[in-house]
Design an enzyme around this catalytic site. Structure first.
Site, PDB file in Angstrom:
ATOM      1  N   TYR A  30     -12.235  -3.033  -3.498  1.00 24.26           N
ATOM      2  CA  TYR A  30     -12.808  -3.117  -2.159  1.00 24.26           C
ATOM      3  C   TYR A  30     -14.342  -3.111  -2.182  1.00 24.26           C
ATOM      4  CZ  TYR A  30      -8.276  -2.551   0.220  1.00 24.26           C
ATOM      5  OH  TYR A  30      -6.986  -2.736   0.726  1.00 24.26           O
TER       6      TYR A  30
ATOM      7  N   HIS B 255      -1.786  -5.481   1.431  1.00 21.92           N
ATOM      8  CA  HIS B 255      -3.017  -6.226   1.161  1.00 21.92           C
ATOM      9  C   HIS B 255      -2.671  -7.646   0.746  1.00 21.92           C
ATOM     10  CE1 HIS B 255      -6.884  -7.431  -0.566  1.00 21.92           C
ATOM     11  NE2 HIS B 255      -6.165  -7.936  -1.553  1.00 21.92           N
TER      12      HIS B 255
ATOM     13  N   ASN C 290      -2.030   0.019   7.359  1.00 20.31           N
ATOM     14  CA  ASN C 290      -1.518  -1.337   7.615  1.00 20.31           C
ATOM     15  C   ASN C 290      -0.687  -1.923   6.469  1.00 20.31           C
ATOM     16  OD1 ASN C 290      -3.587  -2.044   5.910  1.00 20.31           O
ATOM     17  ND2 ASN C 290      -4.687  -3.337   7.374  1.00 20.31           N
TER      18      ASN C 290
ATOM     19  N   GLU D 124      -9.163 -10.730  -7.870  1.00 15.38           N
ATOM     20  CA  GLU D 124      -8.242  -9.589  -7.713  1.00 15.38           C
ATOM     21  C   GLU D 124      -7.128  -9.624  -8.757  1.00 15.38           C
ATOM     22  OE1 GLU D 124      -9.191  -9.152  -2.937  1.00 15.38           O
ATOM     23  OE2 GLU D 124      -7.210  -9.851  -3.540  1.00 15.38           O
TER      24      GLU D 124
ATOM     25  N   LYS E  74       0.840  -1.201   0.000  1.00 13.37           N
ATOM     26  CA  LYS E  74       0.000   0.000   0.000  1.00 13.37           C
ATOM     27  C   LYS E  74       0.882   1.261   0.000  1.00 13.37           C
ATOM     28  CE  LYS E  74      -3.861  -2.358   2.311  1.00 13.37           C
ATOM     29  NZ  LYS E  74      -4.746  -2.391   3.512  1.00 13.37           N
TER      30      LYS E  74
HETATM   31  P1  DAT Z   1      -7.566  -7.275   5.249  1.00 14.60           P
HETATM   32  O1  DAT Z   1      -6.796  -6.147   4.581  1.00 14.60           O
HETATM   33  O2  DAT Z   1      -6.803  -7.848   6.407  1.00 14.60           O
HETATM   34  O3  DAT Z   1      -8.039  -8.329   4.273  1.00 14.60           O
HETATM   35  P2  DAT Z   1     -10.320  -6.307   5.269  1.00 14.60           P
HETATM   36  O4  DAT Z   1     -10.454  -6.933   3.931  1.00 14.60           O
HETATM   37  O5  DAT Z   1     -11.336  -6.652   6.308  1.00 14.60           O
HETATM   38  O6  DAT Z   1      -8.870  -6.620   5.905  1.00 14.60           O
HETATM   39  O7  DAT Z   1     -10.311  -4.726   5.125  1.00 14.60           O
HETATM   40  C1  DAT Z   1      -9.607  -4.101   4.071  1.00 14.60           C
HETATM   41  C2  DAT Z   1      -8.869  -2.910   4.609  1.00 14.60           C
HETATM   42  O8  DAT Z   1      -9.809  -1.969   5.127  1.00 14.60           O
HETATM   43  C3  DAT Z   1      -7.921  -3.191   5.767  1.00 14.60           C
HETATM   44  O9  DAT Z   1      -6.667  -3.660   5.344  1.00 14.60           O
HETATM   45  C4  DAT Z   1      -7.841  -1.851   6.424  1.00 14.60           C
HETATM   46  C5  DAT Z   1      -9.237  -1.285   6.245  1.00 14.60           C
HETATM   47  N1  DAT Z   1     -10.058  -1.565   7.430  1.00 14.60           N
HETATM   48  C6  DAT Z   1     -10.581  -2.753   7.805  1.00 14.60           C
HETATM   49  N2  DAT Z   1     -11.281  -2.659   8.949  1.00 14.60           N
HETATM   50  C7  DAT Z   1     -11.178  -1.348   9.307  1.00 14.60           C
HETATM   51  C8  DAT Z   1     -11.674  -0.597  10.392  1.00 14.60           C
HETATM   52  N3  DAT Z   1     -12.430  -1.154  11.349  1.00 14.60           N
HETATM   53  N4  DAT Z   1     -11.368   0.733  10.442  1.00 14.60           N
HETATM   54  C9  DAT Z   1     -10.623   1.306   9.490  1.00 14.60           C
HETATM   55  N5  DAT Z   1     -10.123   0.654   8.421  1.00 14.60           N
HETATM   56  C10 DAT Z   1     -10.398  -0.662   8.349  1.00 14.60           C
HETATM   57 MG    MG Z   2      -9.431  -8.245   2.776  1.00 16.70          MG
END
Ligand code: DAT
Ligand code: MG
Length: 153
Positions: A52, A118, A115, A129, A12
């Protein structure tokens, strides 16, 4: 030999800006996974909204799409047995506060909104994806010289 499993991994904008590209790639290389495709690009709002799409109803969605456009990203395809699940394990929990030491997020970042990486969460989402970020001809077909030292079969 049938093609092994593939996953979509993306560094990212914060990972790029913090100079962590090489360190992150090294974790996948050193594990024994094979790089199949990689680019360095500015992602568009449209592409990120598709990427997303499953999260589009969540309150943080606009911030997520904004964050992902703050700078260039490094989308990649990695190949290897169980690479989807193992890739997620290498990356660590979504919220770095819950990510174990030794994982990328556990070692290199602090907040969920920064974070740094991805990784696809299942084989079907990896397929989706990969198709979203890469054209077929961008997936490079080659034999790794390490294959027989990493796999017994
Ligand atoms: P991951 O990236 O571990 O697959 P995800 O698909 O649930 O997690 O979410 C995609 C991204 O969205 C994640 O990397 C960071 C953001 N995100 C997820 N939960 C969040 C939250 N509660 N608050 C803010 N950003 C969040
Ligand atoms: Mg995810």
């Amino acid at each position: 030999m049938a093609q092994r499993e593939r996953t979509f991994i993306m560094i990212k904008p914060d990972g790029v800006q913090r100079g962590l590209i090489a360190k992150i790639i090294a974790r996948f290389e050193e594990k024994g996974f094979k790089l199949v495709a990689m680019k360095f690009m500015q992602a568009s709002q449209e592409l990120l909204e598709k990427h997303y799409a499953d999260l589009s109803s969540l309150p943080f969605f606009p911030f997520l799409v904004q964050y992902m456009q703050l700078g260039p990203v490094v989308p990649m395809v990695w190949e290897g047995d169980n690479v989807v699940k193992t890739g997620r394990d290498i990356i660590g929990a979504t919220n770095p506060a819950n990510a174990q030491p030794g994982t990328i997020r556990g070692d290199l970042c602090i907040q969920v909104g920064r974070n740094i990486i991805h990784g696809s969460d299942s084989v079907p989402s990896a397929d989706k994806e990969i198709a979203l970020w890469f054209k077929d001809e961008e997936l490079v077909n080659y034999k790794s010289c390490m294959e027989s030292w990493i796999y017994e079969n």
